[in-house]
Write a protein that holds these residues in place. Structure first.
Motif, PDB file in Angstrom:
ATOM      1  N   ASP A  96       3.545  -0.132   2.174  1.00 31.10           N
ATOM      2  CA  ASP A  96       4.319   0.800   1.363  1.00 31.10           C
ATOM      3  C   ASP A  96       3.477   1.401   0.249  1.00 31.10           C
ATOM      4  N   GLN A 120       4.072  -5.763   4.246  1.00 35.23           N
ATOM      5  CA  GLN A 120       4.964  -4.618   4.100  1.00 35.23           C
ATOM      6  C   GLN A 120       4.765  -3.938   2.750  1.00 35.23           C
ATOM      7  N   GLU A 121       4.650  -4.733   1.671  1.00 34.26           N
ATOM      8  CA  GLU A 121       4.404  -4.152   0.356  1.00 34.26           C
ATOM      9  C   GLU A 121       3.079  -3.401   0.323  1.00 34.26           C
ATOM     10  N   GLN A 149       1.045   3.968   1.656  1.00 33.24           N
ATOM     11  CA  GLN A 149       1.706   5.218   2.089  1.00 33.24           C
ATOM     12  C   GLN A 149       2.037   6.097   0.900  1.00 33.24           C
ATOM     13  N   ARG A 150       2.356   5.488  -0.242  1.00 34.34           N
ATOM     14  CA  ARG A 150       2.675   6.266  -1.442  1.00 34.34           C
ATOM     15  C   ARG A 150       1.428   6.911  -2.030  1.00 34.34           C
TER      16      ARG A 150
END
Length: 126
Positions: A121, A117-118, A124-125
């Motif tokens: 994330d 998940q990290e 995506q950033r």
């Protein structure tokens, strides 16, 4: 800088292998354990006797006695380290069972899910 196609395939393969073997590692290394303190005491005693034999062998200049002492010390250490074993159902206190009760329902995602998940994330950033 992105990964090449070859690097991406290698990374995907490593991730699949990690997920595949994660359950085996967790079940083999976790859970309650019981210790046989008699085995630990005998092992520590063996280590002490082995060290005394080494010192006596060195002081008397008898290599055979020193080697024998080393063997006794190693055997004692191995004996003491083998004193821990997985607990059976009878060895676990009723309130200490890790998979029972509401505590297991409160557990969040496992380590690999959190890391994935990290990673998602972060990608995506960026």
């Amino acid at each position: 800088m992105g990964l090449s196609e070859h690097e991406q395939r290698l990374l995907d393969e490593m991730e699949r292998n990690l997920y595949k073997h994660e359950a085996d590692i967790v079940t083999a290394s976790s859970g309650p354990r019981t210790v046989d303190y008699t085995k630990v005491a005998v092992g520590v005693l063996g280590i002490a006797i082995g060290l005394v034999l080494i010192v006596v062998g060195v002081s008397m200049k008898l290599a055979v006695l020193g080697v024998l002492g080393f063997g006794v010390a190693v055997a004692g250490a191995l004996w003491a380290l083998s004193a821990s074993k997985p607990a059976t159902g009878d060895d676990i206190a009723p309130g200490a069972r890790p998979s029972e009760g509401p505590a297991s329902a409160k557990q969040g995602p496992n380590l690999m899910d959190r890391l994935a998940q990290e990673w998602d994330d972060r990608n995506q950033r960026g």
